[in-house]
Design an enzyme around this catalytic site. Structure first.
Site, PDB file in Angstrom:
ATOM      1  N   ASN A  23       0.800  -1.226   0.000  1.00  0.00           N
ATOM      2  CA  ASN A  23       0.000   0.000   0.000  1.00  0.00           C
ATOM      3  C   ASN A  23       0.833   1.276   0.000  1.00  0.00           C
ATOM      4  OD1 ASN A  23      -2.269  -1.486  -0.124  1.00  0.00           O
ATOM      5  ND2 ASN A  23      -2.975  -1.077   1.957  1.00  0.00           N
ATOM      6  N   ARG A 122     -17.168   1.127  -1.698  1.00  0.00           N
ATOM      7  CA  ARG A 122     -15.915   1.859  -1.852  1.00  0.00           C
ATOM      8  C   ARG A 122     -15.961   2.974  -2.907  1.00  0.00           C
ATOM      9  NH1 ARG A 122     -10.925  -2.238  -1.228  1.00  0.00           N
ATOM     10  NH2 ARG A 122      -9.873  -0.381  -0.491  1.00  0.00           N
ATOM     11  N   ASP A 309      -7.283  -3.833   7.879  1.00  0.00           N
ATOM     12  CA  ASP A 309      -6.579  -4.867   7.112  1.00  0.00           C
ATOM     13  C   ASP A 309      -6.045  -6.002   7.994  1.00  0.00           C
ATOM     14  OD1 ASP A 309      -7.149  -3.585   4.785  1.00  0.00           O
ATOM     15  OD2 ASP A 309      -5.139  -2.799   4.425  1.00  0.00           O
ATOM     16  N   ARG A 401      -2.439 -11.023  -4.693  1.00  0.00           N
ATOM     17  CA  ARG A 401      -2.430  -9.575  -4.930  1.00  0.00           C
ATOM     18  C   ARG A 401      -1.517  -8.868  -3.939  1.00  0.00           C
ATOM     19  NH1 ARG A 401      -7.780  -7.132  -4.104  1.00  0.00           N
ATOM     20  NH2 ARG A 401      -6.326  -5.404  -4.074  1.00  0.00           N
TER      21      ARG A 401
END
Ligand code: UD1
Length: 429
Positions: A23, A122, A309, A401
């Site tokens: 991120n 989102r 997360d 991912r």
């Protein structure tokens, strides 16, 4: 579609090296679009989202060289396309991070509107509202967001986010770096990834102060230049391996991490009976305490509080703790998809609105389960590692991912895990 086969019950022991933060690498790669000069990023994790982000940069016309696996040298000299197509945005929502830099440098950008995703709707309305406050006109044209700065350049403004948004803060920081005049972001996200991006931008010549706090000030400059930067370690990967040590009753030395980015996670895990020793500023030694795990409530909130997360992984851990724990998710409205799979493995979990109540301890049993999103997959892997018997996890492309060589890293710690491709075991990742 690839699957994982995991035979549980083995305490994980040994050392693991943490990779760069996904991120942080995502916005830092987007930031390379802000200059025609070369930006070199080190410690970029080799995960699918970063491969997608690289493709996006290349589609826009940037040259990306990888002299080493985790080093990306990006030169965005000849950008002729200002568009992130639906094909990429639909696979990775973080493609919206191209909007800020394109708008900042070229005064125009088009990005396909991300659709709904597994963990909720989102929206990006807060990003778009902020761009408008910086003087852009924003319209929706057949599913694409089209943004334009009237005279080719944005104008600094005061942006007060009504809700904390991580990528929204990053997008505005990148756009405002080249705007005319000063921008102040209030109620900014305080995540370590924001600080990392600001550090890169400042190395490129931006004038940003306050990143990592709730107020960020950006003095716009005329242009930005090349820079070198090393991405911070992934705090969520670190937290996931901390849970792996505790849930399997093993002991893991976690190297190349940043414990100071995980204060809330470390505090919560300690409360729950996990022993965590900080061997030095980048190494943790983690094991379950002899007294076992205790159920402790948790609520997800923006940094510096407990991260959403890590919610799924913590829920898996709570299935192994004595007592009842309430896990409250306040960031995303639909982020309990792992719960139904954990229940299929024998967990006792009930859901009421945004609260999941986990009653432990349950002996989990191997099952055939399906990964629904990135962090949910991590939680299922953790559950499988402590379950009795064999678990097959389907749709592990979600985990690919964001977790680099997870099969190899867990295997090195003694886990019985393999990747199956079309039912066949494949070798090293
Ligand atoms: C980032 C992280 C993701 C993490 C999340 C929250 C990246 C690439 N992804 O996602 O892993 O789970 O932060 O820590 O860094 N919202 C709006 N309108 C907007 C933007 C956000 O309503 O325009 C809402 C979201 O729906 C959500 C909340 O704000 O409820 C926080 O989302 P946000 O911080 O923006 O998450 P991301 O940046 O997408």
């Amino acid at each position: 579609m690839d699957k994982f086969r995991i035979r549980g019950g083995k305490p994980l022991r040994g050392k693991v090296e943490i990779g760069g933060a996904k991120n942080s690498a995502l916005p830092c790669l987007a930031a390379t679009l802000l200059t025609a000069e070369t930006v070199t990023l080190h410690n970029v994790p080799y995960v699918k989202d970063l491969i997608t982000q690289r493709r996006l940069l290349e589609d826009l016309g940037a040259t990306v060289l990888t002299p080493e696996l985790r080093t990306h040298k990006v030169t965005a000299g000849n950008i002729e396309v200002f568009e992130a197509p639906y094909e990429l945005v639909k696979t990775m929502r973080a493609s919206v991070l191209a909007l800020g830099p394109l708008l900042g440098r070229f005064g125009q950008a088009k990005v396909s509107l991300p659709g709904g995703c597994a963990i909720g709707t989102r929206p990006i309305d807060l990003h778009l509202k902020a761009f408008e406050q910086l003087g852009a006109s924003v319209s929706l044209e057949s599913g694409d967001v089209v943004a334009r700065a009237p005279n080719g350049r944005l104008v600094g403004a005061e942006i007060d986010f009504e809700k904390v948004t991580v990528t929204g803060t990053e997008n505005v920081m990148m756009a405002a770096a080249l705007a005319k005049g000063k921008t102040t972001i209030k109620n900014a996200a305080e995540e370590p990834e924001i600080e990392d991006l600001a550090e890169l931008l400042n190395k490129m010549g931006a004038r940003i102060k306050g990143a990592g706090t709730s107020v960020i000030e950006i003095e716009g400059v005329e242009s930005l230049g090349g820079a070198q930067h090393t991405i911070i370690p992934d705090r969520i990967e670190t937290g996931t391996f901390m849970v792996a040590a505790a849930i399997t009753g093993g002991e893991i030395e976690i190297k190349s991490c940043r414990p100071d980015h995980l204060t809330a996670v470390i505090a919560k895990l300690r409360e729950a009976g996990v022993e965590i020793e900080e061997l030095n500023s980048s190494t943790l030694l983690v094991r379950r305490s002899a007294g076992g795990l205790k159920a402790k409530d948790v609520t997800t909130e923006p940094h510096p509080h407990f991260p959403t997360d890590m919610q799924a992984q913590y829920m898996a851990l709570m299935t192994q703790a004595e007592g009842e724990a309430n896990v409250v998710e306040t960031i995303f409205e639909n982020r309990f998809m792992h719960a139904s799979e954990l229940i299929r493995m024998g967990a006792d979990i009930s859901i009421n609105g945004n609260t999941a109540t986990v009653r432990g301890r349950s002996q989990l049993m191997g099952a055939r389960i399906i990964a629904s999103d990135l962090r949910a997959s991590a939680s299922l892997v953790l559950a499988a590692l402590c379950a009795e018997g064999e678990t097959i996890i389907d749709r592990v492309y979600h985990i690919d991912r964001g977790y680099e060589t997870i099969v190899r890293k867990l295997g090195n710690l003694g886990a019985d895990i393999e990747r199956l491709t079309d039912g066949l075991a494949v070798g090293a990742e």
